[in-house]
Design a protein around this motif. Structure first.
Motif, PDB file in Angstrom:
ATOM      1  N   THR A  38       0.728  -1.265   0.079  1.00 51.82           N
ATOM      2  CA  THR A  38      -0.096  -0.049  -0.065  1.00 51.82           C
ATOM      3  C   THR A  38       0.824   1.403  -0.048  1.00 51.82           C
ATOM      4  O   THR A  38       0.695   2.265  -0.777  1.00 51.82           O
ATOM      5  CB  THR A  38      -0.855   0.009   1.202  1.00 51.82           C
ATOM      6  OG1 THR A  38      -1.894  -1.341   1.382  1.00 51.82           O
ATOM      7  CG2 THR A  38      -1.977   1.244   1.155  1.00 51.82           C
ATOM      8  N   SER A  39       2.010   1.338   0.536  1.00 50.40           N
ATOM      9  CA  SER A  39       2.760   2.196   0.928  1.00 50.40           C
ATOM     10  C   SER A  39       3.548   2.713  -0.591  1.00 50.40           C
ATOM     11  O   SER A  39       3.522   3.867  -0.904  1.00 50.40           O
ATOM     12  CB  SER A  39       3.790   2.034   1.770  1.00 50.40           C
ATOM     13  OG  SER A  39       3.474   2.301   3.134  1.00 50.40           O
ATOM     14  N   SER A  45       0.387   6.583  -7.277  1.00 48.43           N
ATOM     15  CA  SER A  45      -1.010   6.400  -7.189  1.00 48.43           C
ATOM     16  C   SER A  45      -1.514   6.189  -8.797  1.00 48.43           C
ATOM     17  O   SER A  45      -2.776   5.906  -9.175  1.00 48.43           O
ATOM     18  CB  SER A  45      -1.785   7.397  -6.554  1.00 48.43           C
ATOM     19  OG  SER A  45      -1.461   8.781  -6.904  1.00 48.43           O
ATOM     20  N   ASP A  46      -0.655   6.780  -9.655  1.00 49.54           N
ATOM     21  CA  ASP A  46      -1.199   6.713 -11.278  1.00 49.54           C
ATOM     22  C   ASP A  46      -1.510   5.556 -11.807  1.00 49.54           C
ATOM     23  O   ASP A  46      -1.819   5.528 -12.601  1.00 49.54           O
ATOM     24  CB  ASP A  46      -0.182   7.858 -11.773  1.00 49.54           C
ATOM     25  CG  ASP A  46       1.107   7.729 -11.626  1.00 49.54           C
ATOM     26  OD1 ASP A  46       1.536   6.872 -10.888  1.00 49.54           O
ATOM     27  OD2 ASP A  46       1.820   7.490 -12.651  1.00 49.54           O
ATOM     28  N   THR A  47      -0.626   4.484 -11.171  1.00 51.92           N
ATOM     29  CA  THR A  47      -0.473   3.186 -11.614  1.00 51.92           C
ATOM     30  C   THR A  47      -1.525   2.228 -10.941  1.00 51.92           C
ATOM     31  O   THR A  47      -1.652   1.012 -11.048  1.00 51.92           O
ATOM     32  CB  THR A  47       0.934   2.545 -11.636  1.00 51.92           C
ATOM     33  OG1 THR A  47       1.154   2.421 -10.153  1.00 51.92           O
ATOM     34  CG2 THR A  47       1.880   3.368 -12.384  1.00 51.92           C
ATOM     35  N   SER A 119      -9.505   1.399  -0.294  1.00 56.67           N
ATOM     36  CA  SER A 119     -10.388   2.340  -0.978  1.00 56.67           C
ATOM     37  C   SER A 119     -10.125   3.831  -0.551  1.00 56.67           C
ATOM     38  O   SER A 119     -10.438   4.840  -1.252  1.00 56.67           O
ATOM     39  CB  SER A 119     -11.919   1.626  -0.533  1.00 56.67           C
ATOM     40  OG  SER A 119     -12.605   2.571  -1.295  1.00 56.67           O
ATOM     41  N   ILE A 120      -9.542   3.914   0.664  1.00 61.24           N
ATOM     42  CA  ILE A 120      -9.522   5.313   1.452  1.00 61.24           C
ATOM     43  C   ILE A 120      -8.071   5.737   1.010  1.00 61.24           C
ATOM     44  O   ILE A 120      -7.736   7.036   0.752  1.00 61.24           O
ATOM     45  CB  ILE A 120      -9.359   5.403   2.885  1.00 61.24           C
ATOM     46  CG1 ILE A 120     -10.835   5.001   3.374  1.00 61.24           C
ATOM     47  CG2 ILE A 120      -9.328   6.518   3.416  1.00 61.24           C
ATOM     48  CD1 ILE A 120     -10.973   4.678   4.789  1.00 61.24           C
ATOM     49  N   LEU A 121      -7.065   5.120   0.962  1.00 60.55           N
ATOM     50  CA  LEU A 121      -5.656   5.321   0.668  1.00 60.55           C
ATOM     51  C   LEU A 121      -5.210   5.559  -0.854  1.00 60.55           C
ATOM     52  O   LEU A 121      -4.478   6.399  -1.202  1.00 60.55           O
ATOM     53  CB  LEU A 121      -4.784   4.503   1.507  1.00 60.55           C
ATOM     54  CG  LEU A 121      -4.903   4.556   2.891  1.00 60.55           C
ATOM     55  CD1 LEU A 121      -3.987   3.603   3.631  1.00 60.55           C
ATOM     56  CD2 LEU A 121      -4.435   5.934   3.730  1.00 60.55           C
ATOM     57  N   LEU A 122      -5.732   4.508  -1.626  1.00 62.21           N
ATOM     58  CA  LEU A 122      -5.393   4.537  -2.913  1.00 62.21           C
ATOM     59  C   LEU A 122      -6.304   4.816  -3.975  1.00 62.21           C
ATOM     60  O   LEU A 122      -6.268   5.822  -4.639  1.00 62.21           O
ATOM     61  CB  LEU A 122      -5.023   2.866  -3.210  1.00 62.21           C
ATOM     62  CG  LEU A 122      -3.757   2.397  -2.253  1.00 62.21           C
ATOM     63  CD1 LEU A 122      -3.555   0.765  -2.502  1.00 62.21           C
ATOM     64  CD2 LEU A 122      -2.548   3.176  -2.358  1.00 62.21           C
ATOM     65  N   ILE A 123      -7.325   3.863  -4.036  1.00 62.64           N
ATOM     66  CA  ILE A 123      -8.461   4.243  -5.236  1.00 62.64           C
ATOM     67  C   ILE A 123      -9.853   3.582  -4.674  1.00 62.64           C
ATOM     68  O   ILE A 123      -9.822   2.839  -4.188  1.00 62.64           O
ATOM     69  CB  ILE A 123      -7.994   3.507  -6.559  1.00 62.64           C
ATOM     70  CG1 ILE A 123      -8.930   3.852  -7.698  1.00 62.64           C
ATOM     71  CG2 ILE A 123      -7.955   2.153  -6.312  1.00 62.64           C
ATOM     72  CD1 ILE A 123      -8.537   3.399  -8.979  1.00 62.64           C
TER      73      ILE A 123
END
Length: 233
Positions: A38-39, A45-47, A119-123
């Protein structure tokens, strides 16, 4: 009131057996892997995609179900309660069936929690759907671990067999790719050139096939537990 208290004590006691002391290592490894992935994705985040989150959650989910199903019989032996358990009528239904349900119930909510964090941190992901989809391979490998534990009668031996099976399945998943026979099929990836209706049928066949295999493994394992002399030496 007394019945409810006894039920709670029964659940609490069996949770201690199912999620024994060594489970904390598998839980820790699962959380570390999840947080690490996740980190990494948080800074790229674009990928990140929904199908990527599905795969990222799969390995932690396997780690969570691995211990309670593969080492369950060994936990009973270590706790020296095999004689007591095998003396209970309908052992397979009253004890281990309940334990399996508790194990998968707990793992379900762990996956749900990690999906929410993603869902909160990534997408933004469909949390309920991704959790339910992940439970298909989790149920399969969990039940296979339980089945082999009733055959091998040793947690470490069962772990080796399940890991080898997992690696072999992972190696062949590249050849099967979009086939319903691919255990690691990602339902969130629509193959190019395939219509949504055909893909929905493939996913439905995938779910139906491996849930049936998981059910057969569970029933076979429960039947193996009836051979009392195999487990008590």
């Amino acid at each position: 009131m007394a019945k409810s208290r006894l039920t709670l004590q029964f659940i609490r006691y069996n949770l201690k057996i199912v999620f024994g002391n060594r489970f904390v290592y598998f839980l820790g490894a699962s959380l570390i892997f999840y947080l690490l992935v996740t980190s990494i994705n948080f800074f790229t985040s674009d990928t990140v995609s929904i199908e990527g989150v599905y795969f990222h959650l799969m390995f932690p989910a396997f780690l969570l179900i691995f211990f309670p199903t593969s080492y369950g019989i060994q936990n009973d032996e270590d706790a020296r309660i095999l004689e007591i358990l095998f003396g209970i009528p309908n052992y397979r239904y009253k004890i281990w069936l309940v334990r399996l349900v508790m194990a998968f119930f707990m793992v379900f909510w762990f996956i749900f929690l990690m999906a929410n964090l993603s869902s909160i941190l990534l997408i933004k992901v469909p949390v309920w759907e991704i959790t339910l989809r992940l439970m298909v391979p989790v149920l399969l490998f969990g039940m296979l671990g339980f089945f082999f534990s009733t055959v091998v009668k040793n947690g470490n031996g069962t772990a080796v067999i399940v890991v080898i099976i997992g690696l072999l399945v992972w190696m062949f998943s590249g050849f099967l790719e979009t086939s319903a026979w691919n255990i690691f099929l990602n339902p969130f990836v629509l193959p190019s050139g395939m219509s949504e209706s055909v893909w929905a049928n493939v996913i439905a066949k995938h779910v139906r096939t491996w849930l049936i295999v998981a059910a057969v493994a569970a029933l076979w394992g429960l039947l193996n537990l009836q051979s009392r002399e195999k487990f008590i030496k």
